[in-house]
Motif scaffolding. Structure first.
Motif, PDB file in Angstrom:
ATOM      1  N   LEU A 501     -38.517   3.594  41.161  1.00 16.09           N
ATOM      2  CA  LEU A 501     -37.620   2.484  40.769  1.00 16.09           C
ATOM      3  C   LEU A 501     -36.598   2.712  40.056  1.00 16.09           C
ATOM      4  CD1 LEU A 501     -39.965  -0.690  40.245  1.00 16.09           C
ATOM      5  CD2 LEU A 501     -38.746  -0.121  42.549  1.00 16.09           C
ATOM      6  N   GLU A 502     -36.703   3.697  39.033  1.00 18.89           N
ATOM      7  CA  GLU A 502     -35.449   3.941  38.308  1.00 18.89           C
ATOM      8  C   GLU A 502     -34.514   4.779  39.077  1.00 18.89           C
ATOM      9  OE1 GLU A 502     -32.546   4.357  35.542  1.00 18.89           O
ATOM     10  OE2 GLU A 502     -34.334   2.923  35.794  1.00 18.89           O
ATOM     11  N   HIS A 503     -35.085   5.739  40.040  1.00 24.16           N
ATOM     12  CA  HIS A 503     -34.234   6.320  40.824  1.00 24.16           C
ATOM     13  C   HIS A 503     -33.410   5.417  41.801  1.00 24.16           C
ATOM     14  CE1 HIS A 503     -35.661  10.263  39.643  1.00 24.16           C
ATOM     15  NE2 HIS A 503     -36.994   9.880  39.603  1.00 24.16           N
ATOM     16  N   THR A 504     -34.080   4.367  42.068  1.00 22.58           N
ATOM     17  CA  THR A 504     -33.599   3.473  43.101  1.00 22.58           C
ATOM     18  C   THR A 504     -32.549   2.869  42.522  1.00 22.58           C
ATOM     19  OG1 THR A 504     -35.734   3.079  44.097  1.00 22.58           O
ATOM     20  CG2 THR A 504     -34.312   1.585  44.685  1.00 22.58           C
ATOM     21  N   ARG A 505     -32.802   2.123  41.264  1.00 23.62           N
ATOM     22  CA  ARG A 505     -31.806   1.339  40.643  1.00 23.62           C
ATOM     23  C   ARG A 505     -30.589   2.280  40.350  1.00 23.62           C
ATOM     24  NH1 ARG A 505     -28.996   1.595  36.559  1.00 23.62           N
ATOM     25  NH2 ARG A 505     -30.338   3.496  35.855  1.00 23.62           N
ATOM     26  N   GLN A 506     -30.569   3.909  39.987  1.00 29.51           N
ATOM     27  CA  GLN A 506     -29.576   4.467  39.893  1.00 29.51           C
ATOM     28  C   GLN A 506     -28.675   4.747  41.113  1.00 29.51           C
ATOM     29  OE1 GLN A 506     -30.095   8.868  39.237  1.00 29.51           O
ATOM     30  NE2 GLN A 506     -29.118   8.549  37.220  1.00 29.51           N
ATOM     31  N   LEU A 507     -29.503   4.919  42.128  1.00 33.05           N
ATOM     32  CA  LEU A 507     -28.768   5.067  43.432  1.00 33.05           C
ATOM     33  C   LEU A 507     -27.784   3.852  43.700  1.00 33.05           C
ATOM     34  CD1 LEU A 507     -28.157   6.143  46.091  1.00 33.05           C
ATOM     35  CD2 LEU A 507     -30.233   5.105  46.996  1.00 33.05           C
ATOM     36  N   GLY A 508     -28.438   2.277  43.413  1.00 31.60           N
ATOM     37  CA  GLY A 508     -27.572   1.261  43.478  1.00 31.60           C
ATOM     38  C   GLY A 508     -26.430   1.264  42.605  1.00 31.60           C
ATOM     39  N   GLU A 509     -26.649   1.708  41.256  1.00 29.93           N
ATOM     40  CA  GLU A 509     -25.380   1.808  40.561  1.00 29.93           C
ATOM     41  C   GLU A 509     -24.327   2.596  41.099  1.00 29.93           C
ATOM     42  OE1 GLU A 509     -24.408   3.023  35.902  1.00 29.93           O
ATOM     43  OE2 GLU A 509     -26.542   2.487  36.437  1.00 29.93           O
ATOM     44  N   ILE A 510     -24.636   3.938  41.541  1.00 32.99           N
ATOM     45  CA  ILE A 510     -23.989   4.912  41.951  1.00 32.99           C
ATOM     46  C   ILE A 510     -22.851   4.143  43.206  1.00 32.99           C
ATOM     47  CG2 ILE A 510     -23.551   7.154  43.053  1.00 32.99           C
ATOM     48  CD1 ILE A 510     -24.237   7.345  39.924  1.00 32.99           C
ATOM     49  N   HIS A 511     -23.728   3.595  44.066  1.00 31.01           N
ATOM     50  CA  HIS A 511     -23.084   2.990  45.097  1.00 31.01           C
ATOM     51  C   HIS A 511     -21.961   2.060  44.505  1.00 31.01           C
ATOM     52  CE1 HIS A 511     -22.566   0.697  48.928  1.00 31.01           C
ATOM     53  NE2 HIS A 511     -22.790  -0.389  48.145  1.00 31.01           N
ATOM     54  N   THR A 512     -22.121   1.279  43.580  1.00 33.44           N
ATOM     55  CA  THR A 512     -21.176   0.214  43.049  1.00 33.44           C
ATOM     56  C   THR A 512     -19.834   1.278  42.431  1.00 33.44           C
ATOM     57  OG1 THR A 512     -21.865   0.124  40.576  1.00 33.44           O
ATOM     58  CG2 THR A 512     -22.922  -1.449  42.348  1.00 33.44           C
ATOM     59  N   ARG A 513     -20.433   2.388  41.904  1.00 26.45           N
ATOM     60  CA  ARG A 513     -18.905   3.223  41.296  1.00 26.45           C
ATOM     61  C   ARG A 513     -18.405   3.955  42.412  1.00 26.45           C
ATOM     62  NH1 ARG A 513     -20.649   5.382  36.008  1.00 26.45           N
ATOM     63  NH2 ARG A 513     -21.943   3.734  35.217  1.00 26.45           N
ATOM     64  N   ARG A 514     -19.085   4.120  43.788  1.00 24.12           N
ATOM     65  CA  ARG A 514     -18.151   4.447  44.859  1.00 24.12           C
ATOM     66  C   ARG A 514     -17.390   3.560  45.385  1.00 24.12           C
ATOM     67  NH1 ARG A 514     -18.260   3.109  50.227  1.00 24.12           N
ATOM     68  NH2 ARG A 514     -20.584   3.039  50.500  1.00 24.12           N
ATOM     69  N   LEU A 515     -17.968   2.132  45.399  1.00 23.38           N
ATOM     70  CA  LEU A 515     -17.029   0.962  45.787  1.00 23.38           C
ATOM     71  C   LEU A 515     -15.878   1.054  45.120  1.00 23.38           C
ATOM     72  CD1 LEU A 515     -19.563  -1.535  46.739  1.00 23.38           C
ATOM     73  CD2 LEU A 515     -18.487  -0.266  48.187  1.00 23.38           C
ATOM     74  N   ALA A 516     -16.076   1.160  43.714  1.00 26.55           N
ATOM     75  CA  ALA A 516     -14.864   0.873  42.773  1.00 26.55           C
ATOM     76  C   ALA A 516     -13.779   2.346  43.142  1.00 26.55           C
ATOM     77  CB  ALA A 516     -15.227   0.981  41.344  1.00 26.55           C
ATOM     78  N   ALA A 517     -14.240   3.362  43.134  1.00 33.35           N
ATOM     79  CA  ALA A 517     -13.364   4.551  43.516  1.00 33.35           C
ATOM     80  C   ALA A 517     -12.560   4.505  44.904  1.00 33.35           C
ATOM     81  CB  ALA A 517     -14.208   5.761  43.599  1.00 33.35           C
ATOM     82  N   GLN A 518     -13.301   3.877  45.755  1.00 31.21           N
ATOM     83  CA  GLN A 518     -12.748   3.582  46.949  1.00 31.21           C
ATOM     84  C   GLN A 518     -11.510   2.558  46.999  1.00 31.21           C
ATOM     85  OE1 GLN A 518     -13.164   5.545  50.112  1.00 31.21           O
ATOM     86  NE2 GLN A 518     -11.252   4.649  50.351  1.00 31.21           N
ATOM     87  N   SER A 519     -11.924   1.355  46.307  1.00 28.43           N
ATOM     88  CA  SER A 519     -11.006   0.419  45.812  1.00 28.43           C
ATOM     89  C   SER A 519      -9.830   0.953  45.060  1.00 28.43           C
ATOM     90  CB  SER A 519     -11.576  -0.780  44.977  1.00 28.43           C
ATOM     91  OG  SER A 519     -12.475  -1.259  45.655  1.00 28.43           O
ATOM     92  N   VAL A 520      -9.725   1.886  44.191  1.00 24.27           N
ATOM     93  CA  VAL A 520      -8.705   2.499  43.571  1.00 24.27           C
ATOM     94  C   VAL A 520      -7.754   3.411  44.524  1.00 24.27           C
ATOM     95  CG1 VAL A 520      -8.065   4.092  41.728  1.00 24.27           C
ATOM     96  CG2 VAL A 520      -9.893   2.371  41.437  1.00 24.27           C
ATOM     97  N   ALA A 521      -8.616   4.104  45.514  1.00 17.15           N
ATOM     98  CA  ALA A 521      -7.884   4.898  46.289  1.00 17.15           C
ATOM     99  C   ALA A 521      -7.258   4.182  47.172  1.00 17.15           C
ATOM    100  CB  ALA A 521      -8.901   5.935  47.102  1.00 17.15           C
TER     101      ALA A 521
END
Length: 623
Positions: A501-521
């Protein structure tokens, strides 16, 4: 420090600020001139008065909820003025009236045969905010109560009405409900039971109290305090409350004269549909969170620029001279910029849904099943933007509060309220951790082959989007492999997922960071003015470097970043800060809140005088 002649005008086409729009200025001006707090007035009563003021200048609820720009502007303005007012506006318009208006739209478009297509009635008292609306979904006894609502609405065919009951103390509802003294109604989420059969969770519009007393069958507790977001909250129970058929916010469902339920949705689909009222929240909450983050970062930078330090290294120098302060606050500004880009993306996604360019959920891939909560199943991408926005705002406001010392904790400077808001919405509006867990599970199940990261230069604004995208894919691949290896026909879902579950949560969090990075780009790709693109590109690069430093561990153990590259990131961030300092005035003017409408002592060049001017003094006799 260099500056453009009018930073706000230059940046507006790229980063439209809802606070500076015509509607935003009207809302801020109206709230600034509202009656001051009255003696012995509760916070709920005060925000209700402000809500009525806003209702007098806003369009009808259905028009407001169909206008993402105006709703995001309303959200940002009320949040920066008073986060408690934002919570009141959110409950009233987005959740309560959103449930009423949403059911009306479903009835017009998808009503079953014989149901009629007349528009459902929005009570005038709610439309004008003479009655305050709230949304009652959370039940206090169990975790994950949204998936197992126990409040029951039992249909009585002989009277064609519903009887609302709370089965026990654990099913009591929680929300920002005040004691009787102001009229309040609620969209109450309850399980529809007809002839002993469960037909899923629907909202029912219920009057809770008026100016004098609580409604028959309703019990409202004494006030419960929440320090992070100060309003009066309460528990609500129901014991035989009678709800007329027309107050059932049924959407496309109906019950015929024989007592047969006609609903095209399954029980799970109905829960998802009832919770879809959250889409407008997730689409516009990021605008509020970004506005708070910008306000905090700019105020802290201005305060540090004017405030002298008497450390022995350089007595009398501004606090911002110190590299540690520069790194912390410029990184906060960079994250506030990224949150602003993400807020625009979230709002655009919701606008595309409303005008039919995409369908609900099409922005999200396959809806995850509701393992932990319904939120990601309703709209994975908007729920992810919500989680991203409040986590980022909490980081920014917390760092700014810390870096301002005592001033950061004084209520008059607003940072404590902003930080409390962000922390409260970690759970409110859809629990972040549960959202990330459901997103992580879905990503692991959908895993596609990893692609190599892109541009290797951290000073390039495309470096971080490529790197965090590669990290997301690597982590998804690793989790996919782990789950596939562990899965057996006799292994329960709990036994399968609980160890990861902790790996699962971390993957979800990285996904949100990727969305932010794409929005900036995406934002930078639309910039053609070099006076804007230069500072913003460096700000975007600093955002990426700061994020990479926070995720240095996962980046290294997945092989995406070597130890030498990771060790060089600190120097890279310092270099980027040096390049930003000459543009500080331009950036703070472009990203800051309008000082003429929302002044705080923290931003004033003479902080001590500005703070003293907010106080009532009690001088003694001449010495």
């Amino acid at each position: 420090m260099t500056t453009t002649s009018d930073p706000c005008a230059a940046f507006a086409p790229v980063l439209p600020d809802p606070l500076r729009s015509a509607a935003g200025r009207r809302i801020l001006a109206a709230l600034a001139t509202a009656d001051p707090p009255r003696a012995h007035e509760s916070r709920n009563h005060r925000t209700h008065r402000q809500l009525r003021l806003l209702a007098g200048m806003l369009p009808s609820a259905d028009r407001l909820l169909a206008d993402p720009d105006l709703l995001a502007t309303l959200s940002a303005c009320t949040a920066v003025v008073d986060p408690a007012l934002y919570m009141t506006v959110l409950n009233h318009y987005v959740l309560c009236l959103g449930s009423v208006v949403g059911a009306s739209g479903d009835l017009r478009q998808n009503g079953p045969a014989g149901a009629g297509t007349a528009r459902a009635h929005v009570p005038k008292a709610l439309e004008t905010a003479a009655r305050k609306g709230v949304f009652l979904i959370t039940e206090i006894g169990d975790a994950g109560s949204h998936l197992a609502v126990r409040t029951v609405a039992e249909f009585q065919p002989e009277r064609r009405e519903f009887v609302l009951r709370t089965p026990d103390h654990g099913a009591a509802k929680f929300s920002s409900v005040g004691a009787p003294g102001m009229p309040q109604s609620a969209a109450v989420c309850a399980r529809l039971v007809v002839d002993g059969t469960d037909h899923g969770v629907f909202p029912f519009l219920v009057d809770l109290c008026d100016e004098r007393e609580t409604a028959p069958g309703v019990a409202i507790s004494g006030p419960l305090g929440v320090d992070a977001l100060p309003l009066e909250y309460a528990l609500v129970r129901f014991d035989g409350v009678r709800v007329p058929y027309e107050r059932w916010l049924r959407g496309s469902a109906a019950i015929d004269e024989l007592g047969c339920v006609d609903d095209p949705l399954t029980v799970d689909q109905r829960l998802r549909h009832t919770m879809s009222v959250g889409q407008a929240l997730w689409a516009t909450l990021p605008s509020a969170a970004a506005a708070l983050a910008r306000a905090a970062a700019v105020a802290a930078l201005r305060h540090s620029l004017h405030r002298r330090s008497h450390g022995r290294l350089a007595p009398g120098s501004p606090v911002l001279t110190y590299r540690t302060q520069q790194r912390a606050l410029l990184s906060a500004l960079a994250e506030a910029f990224a949150l602003t880009c993400a807020a625009q993306t979230a709002k655009d996604l919701w606008a595309f849904t409303l005008d039919g360019r995409i369908t609900t959920g099409a922005t999200s891939g396959t809806p995850p099943d509701m393992a932990f909560a319904p939120w990601a199943s309703v709209d994975r991408r908007l729920a992810a933007f919500k989680a991203l926005a409040v986590a980022g705002a909490a980081r920014v406001t917390g760092e700014c509060q810390h870096r301002c010392g005592l001033a950061g904790y004084l209520a008059v400077n607003r940072l404590s309220a902003y930080h409390g808001f962000a922390h409260a919405f970690d759970s409110a509006g859809g629990d972040n951790r549960l959202i990330l867990l459901d997103i992580g599970r879905a990503l692991a199940e959908e895993h596609t082959d990893a692609a190599p990261p892109g541009q290797p230069d951290p000073d390039s604004p495309t470096w971080w989007p490529g790197l965090v995208g590669a990290l997301e894919r690597r982590l998804a691949g690793d989790l996919h492999t782990t789950v596939r290896t562990r899965r057996t026909p006799h292994l329960s879902r709990m036994a399968l997922w609980n160890p990861v579950l902790e790996h699962t949560r971390q993957l979800g969090e990285i996904h949100t960071r990727r969305l932010a990075a794409q929005s900036v780009a995406d934002t930078l790709a639309a910039v053609h003015d070099p006076t804007v693109s230069g500072p913003l590109s460096t700000l975007a690069a600093l955002y990426g470097t700061t994020q990479a430093l926070r995720l240095a561990g996962p980046l290294q153990w997945t092989g995406l970043l070597g130890p030498t590259q990771a060790a060089a990131l600190n120097d890279t961030a310092d270099r980027q800060c040096e390049r930003l300092m000459p543009h500080l005035t331009t950036l703070t003017e472009a990203l800051g809140t309008p000082d003429d409408l929302l002044p705080t002592p923290l931003s004033d060049p003479d902080y001590a005088a500005a703070l003293g001017g907010t106080l009532t003094w009690h001088p003694g006799a001449p010495a």
